[in-house]
Structure formats: C-alpha cells, structure tokens
Motif scaffolding. Sequence first.
Motif, PDB file in Angstrom:
ATOM      1  N   ASN A 178      -6.378  -4.454  -1.950  1.00 21.20           N
ATOM      2  CA  ASN A 178      -8.279  -4.102  -1.134  1.00 21.20           C
ATOM      3  C   ASN A 178      -9.330  -3.725  -3.084  1.00 21.20           C
ATOM      4  O   ASN A 178      -8.468  -3.826  -3.492  1.00 21.20           O
ATOM      5  CB  ASN A 178      -8.232  -3.212  -0.983  1.00 21.20           C
ATOM      6  N   LYS A 179     -10.446  -3.171  -2.517  1.00 20.66           N
ATOM      7  CA  LYS A 179     -10.572  -2.972  -3.869  1.00 20.66           C
ATOM      8  C   LYS A 179     -10.389  -1.951  -4.595  1.00 20.66           C
ATOM      9  O   LYS A 179     -10.953  -0.750  -3.795  1.00 20.66           O
ATOM     10  CB  LYS A 179     -12.485  -3.470  -3.372  1.00 20.66           C
ATOM     11  N   LYS A 206       1.094  -1.391  -0.111  1.00 20.49           N
ATOM     12  CA  LYS A 206       0.103  -0.101   0.302  1.00 20.49           C
ATOM     13  C   LYS A 206       0.392   0.977   0.463  1.00 20.49           C
ATOM     14  O   LYS A 206       1.532   1.391   0.969  1.00 20.49           O
ATOM     15  CB  LYS A 206      -0.891   0.119   1.578  1.00 20.49           C
TER      16      LYS A 206
END
Length: 854
Positions: free
Chosen positions: A551-552, A511
């Motif tokens: 993640n989405k 991330k």
Amino acid sequence: MLIFNKNIMSPTATTAKQLDIEKLIEELTIEEKLSLLAGKDFWHTVPIERLDIPSIRVSDGPNGIRGTKFFNSVPSNCFPCGTGLAATFNKDLLVEVGQLMGKEARMKGAHVILGPTCNIVRSPLGGRAFESYSEDPLLSGHAASHVIQGIQSQKIVACIKHFVANDQEDERKAVNEIITERALREIYLKPFHIAIRDAYPKALMTAYNKINGVHVSQSKQLLQELLRKEWGYDGTIMSDWHGVYSSKESLDAGLNLEMPGPTRFRQQTATLHSIQTNEIHRDVIDDNARYILKLVNESLKSGIPKDVIESPNPTQEASALLRKAGDESIVLLKNDNNILPLSKTAKEKIAIIGPNAKAAQDSGGGSASLNAAYKITPFEGIESKVKEGGNKITLDYSLGAFLDRNLPDIGHTLINELGQKGLYARFYKEPPESNNRKVFEEFPLSTSRIFLSDFKSKNLAPGEILFYADFTGTFIPDETGDYDFGVSCLGTAQLFVDDKLIVDNKTKQTKGDAFFLGVGTREERGVLHLEKGKEYNIRVEFGSSPTFTLNKAPLEGGGVYFGIRIKTTGEELIKKAVEVAKDADKVVLVVGISKEWESEGFDRPTMDIPGYTNELVSAVVKANPNVIVVNQSGSPVTLPWIKDIPAFVQAWYGGNELGNTIADILFGDHNPSGKLSMSFPEKIEDVPSFLNFGSTNGQVIYGEDVFVGYRYYDKVKRAPLFPFGYGLSYTTFELKNLVLSSTNDSINISVKVKNTGKVEGAEVVQVYIEPINPNIIRPVKELKDFGKVLLKPGESKTIKLTISIKEATSYWNGYKSKWQSDKGKYKVLVGNSSDNLTLEDEFETDRTFSWIGL
C-alpha cells in the motif's frame, strides 16, 4: 565525527529580546498568523523573518533528548523509563533528572522537550505504559511535576503529554473512550492537575483519542472550559503528531499548534475561505496566534543560538546521574534466605543466563526510543564487578532462550569496510539493476534497524523520497551451523550473502507489523549453512517507501530491518542453559521483554513473556535452586515460576547504564530502595481493566471507573502478586512516633524512621488516607504523599509532610460538577508499601465544602 558543542549558552546567559505580542498581532497579516498555527516541518515551527519571529525547535524527550533526527541521529543519553523513574519515589532526584534533560535539550538546540508523559498505567498491556509513571495519579503527578521543575529550571520548555487518557495504542487515533466524569477527574486528569498546579509546564500536548465522543484535540470542554477557564492554564497547546482531525473545530477549541508540518488541516486557501465566510472568527485566529508567540517568548529565554549543531553529552557527570537514577529505580521483590547481595570476592562460579543478559534493553519502542550514546549490558556490568573483586568469581554464559520478535540487530556483530563494527551505507537514485548507478551519499552505520522516515540529502530535491541504498558488512560466525537470515521493510529489500540471494522481500511481500506504527512487512527469512571463523559478505539492497508493493507507505523514506541468528530450537537452547546452570554455584537469569514487544503503535497481546523464557526459568531452577531472576520490562509480566525462585529483581528499561545498575544491586554496591510504581498482578485476568481494554468497534468503556490498580485490589479484597509501593532492602527499617496535627486547611504528619539493620539504605514513607464511613462508594485508601530518607546503620531521621485538607479528603461530585470534601473522620495510614501500613491515626473535619480549579 561528533563535535561537542561548547558554545551553547547556559541558562544564565543573556537571552534574546522578548516579542511584543500585541504589537505583532496588529502587524501580522492573516496569512502569516495562519502560518504560525502549524509546524514548518517535523521538529520546527514556522518563522516570520519579516517581523523577527524565529522558528523554535522541539524534540522527543520522555527517555532522553533525541534531537531532530530518527535516522543516523546524534547519540543521546537514555534515561531509565518513566515507570522506573517513578519507582525511585525520590522527588529531589527527579528534579535532577529534569535538569539534565534540560541541559541536553540545549545541546540539541531544542527549545521544547516533548515530555514528560503522565498517562495512567491502566493495564500492563498498554504499549506505552513504560513511558508513563504509574497506576496512581498522585505518584504520576508528583513525578511529572518534579521532572518539569528540573527541565524548566534550565529555561527549556516542558510539554506535558498526552492530555488526556492516551492509555492504549489499539486504534489510538480513532478509539472513543467512555469515561465517567468522576474517573476522568480523580484518575486520568489528576496527574495533569498536579503538574500544572505545582510546576506549570509551559506547553501541553493533546492525546490522539476521543473522550465521550469528541477527539481531545478539538474538545472545547477539555481545552477551553477545563484547561483555560477552570485551571487558568495559559501555556501553549499543541497536537500530537498527526493528531488533528479538523480545521474549524480544533481552532475553535484552542488547539494552538498543529504538528508536524507542513499543515494538513490549516492550509491557507481553505482556512482563509472559512474566515472570509465567517465560519471561523478572526479573533479565534488571533487568540491561537498569541499562544504561539508566547511559546516563542518562552523559548527565547533559553538563549539557544539559531541553527545549533547538535552535540552529545559524553560527560562523567551525566553518566553518574543516569546510574544513580537507575540504581534507585530497581525494585527488589524477593530475597529468600538473603541470597542477595552477591559477594565480589567469593571463589565461586556464577552462570549468567537469559535473552537479556547480553542485550541492552535501554528503553521501550516508538518515539521514546533513541540512539543511545552507549549501553552497558547486564553481563558487562556483572563482569566489571568480578574484576573489581580480583576475578575470584568465574563467569559462565548461556543464551537460554530467544526473545526477539524478529531476528536481532546485527550492527554490533558486522564489520564494515573501514574495519569498524557496524555496516556501510551507500545511497543511489538508480535501482540495483541499473548499469550507471552513482552514489550520492555514503557513511557507516552502527545498526541494522534502519528507519529512514526523516532521511535527507542535499542531493535529493524537496519532496523526493524515491531512492535506493545498499547496506554492506562482513559477518564472521562464532560457530558452524545453519543460520537464519531475516528482512522486514517499509519499501522493498533483498539480502545477499556472497552475492547469493538468501531473502527476498521485494518480489512478494506480506503485510506485517514492522516499524512502530505497524505499517511494514512481516519478516521474511532464509537459511544458509555457515562455517565458524569464515568471512561472509552481507549485502542488503533496499528501495525506499515508493517501491512498497502492499500500500502507500506513509513514512517518507521507509526503512529496513535485517538480522542473522544461528538456527536452533527453544528446547536445544534450554538444554545448553541447564548444563551451564548445573555446573554453577549460583545463577543470574536475566529475562523480560524488549522494545519489540512493548512499544508505541501497538499493545501487548498478553502479559506473558514471549517465547520459551518461562520454560527456561523452570528448567534452570530444577537444575540449580540458587537462582536470581532479573526482569526487564516497563510494566508487569506473568511470573508463573515466582514461588520456585529465591530472588527476584525488577529492573525496568534502564537507559545507558542499565547493566551497571543491575550489577550495583546484585552485588550490594547500591542497597535497593525502589518501590513498585504499579501493582504486579498474578495474571492478566486479575487486572481491573481486563474486560474493558482495547478497542471494540472503535470504542472502549472504562468500566473499572476510579478503581484502577491498588484501588481495585483493596476494594475486592484480592491481593496482587506484588502490591503497589512494595520493595525490599538489604537492611531493615522501623517506622514509629507518628505525630498528626490538623487545621481547617491542612494536616501535618511527622514520622520517625530508623535504620535497624547493618548497612546504609533508603526507605520510602508512604501516606494513605482512608475515609471512615464515606457517603459514597470510594476507594478504601489513596496515596496522598510520600517522602524518601537515606539512613546509616542505627541512624534515625524524622520525615515531615503536609497535605492540604481538600487534596486529602476530596472526591469528584458529578452532580455538582465540583470537588467535594465531606465532613467526617479520616484515617491516616503510614507505612512502606500499600499493604504494609504499620502506623495509623485519625483526624476529623467539621464541615462539608465544594471547590473547583487547581
């Protein structure tokens, strides 16, 4: 191929017949009314073809008119950023800027411009500070109102934003701002107050944030009681994009339009159920629908044909105005021993150094950023001046320091298979490992910062966002050495050089903060040794957002950023720059920040310029004392070396013409006349909001109250590094003969301004009002009006300004919930900056009175 659309109707063309709103309210079904209350897609409202109600188009607009695409958009003219435009202090020029925006909206088929932005620059750290105008509400309000007047003169709707107090990006959709009613009225609402009173924007966009516990987009107090009833505002109110948080509450509050579409909160099944069970009154639906139809009627006045093919505006007239606005925005803050202006004809060597010298910092980041039709770098602007002078000046260059948060865009350094600068894109439905891949779209691109949130193809089904793409180009190094390769993405990506995998951002992702909403990966890097002059085939294999492993992904097709840069250290770059500086007569150091550091989606972590820039400036000035520093940023940066350099120029983000405007100032082709639209503090700890900026567990307290910017520095008797309203010139001015007269309604001010120097120049006359012996704690003084005048050497002109008594003297009385003007004496202070007020007079009012409204 770009097609210049010559058939767009002018503002004087015959417009479409106006809708009969009340008749339509009777004819529309409840389902059709509901459909009007949310967008059709990202940029359009829903049409009702049965009743000839057309769709209207909106476009981002603070820095220029993008049109309807982020990805591979039709090029646009990029204007100087908001804080730069406000620094012109030129009301007439801002009207011209608005007129050009209106004309270019027409060429993009946009009926509504999503701008101007007139939030307050509460802190230098605010990610969108550059989009707004000023720390001062009066300057902000006048800048907004004059831009709006220009836009709407072209029969294009201006949508003022973000109502209200969208002054930080940290948890911007969730943060609860605790603000006193007085600060809200005197500081944060005041720019909207002025703009609605003086220019009446036909649309208004609500902010993401909460104020005192309630999201603005569903606040009856702000939208109904204040906007509609107190101010009598009759324009259309829309949400910021995905800035709606409820169905019933937002409808009851009078949030007319949810954007973008399709709706999240106004879906027909759920909303119809609420209407049928009397949770939502039918009159509420009718009232909101009326305002959408009003917006349609305003848009019909433009005469813009349906389904306009977007076109750019590559005209000399547009470029000239952008250059004029940029010239007037630049502020000369220091000029010891008149080292500026530079001579075009002197036989000397000038070293151009710095990370922004050969970069075009046209704007900050986020929704204000766009695909600029062209960009002139500072080096290119200076090079043009040297040619004008007969090439007597020798130029040398050194990078000096890196600025990029990630490796830089390499679109302008690659060569695609068509032999053009840029890269080539091919899109597939099958992944790279497939043996039967078929191209469904292909075209050249000019950038390696590829944002595919609105990528569309006739070969993709509605809602189909899984696809793959290969981006290719040839890279030819300028020198031999080890090179860094970097890739960040929202999706998955791998970078290959001559079919060798160099960067893997697919099998293992971390991330990061890629993309302006901070939802992508960190930049993954790889290193490869390259030889000067050799051709290397670069290929990036990309998978769209559904392939993202963290993640989405919320941004449809996602995106990928990739870059290349020779591997070196900050110390090595500085050493090379020092050698270049030693061998020069003068040094122009072009520094600052960029859209990677100042952007929608996040706030700046510090006021410091990142990387080795400060070390670079200090080292260069030791090697050569004749240093001129040009800073590009939308808000203040820390300047620890300011006492060591003879000249400092604040150049903002300058739009298309940024390099030419910087060169115009440096060489004196334009005499600087910009004034700071905000105070420049010495350090972040001096900023009044220092202890109360950013979200703490979803809350921020506006603890400085009304003491924002110079109001604070005046009150605590602490001088900033450079004060609000300050700016030098290459000539000198004298202000004299202050004549003051007053009535019960207004004060009339007359000031004579003389150019006492040797070159033509413009001066800004600033008028501040100081209450004498006020009954409550108030700012020492507040800006109440200003005027700008252009004078030839020895020429004098008189500036006349009229200010209403209620605007000159009033403060917000929280006990009465009204504005109040107290009986008493007031000083009128006149000068050319907030700390240089050389003329003074007094007037007295004979009554205390309260008022409300505009």
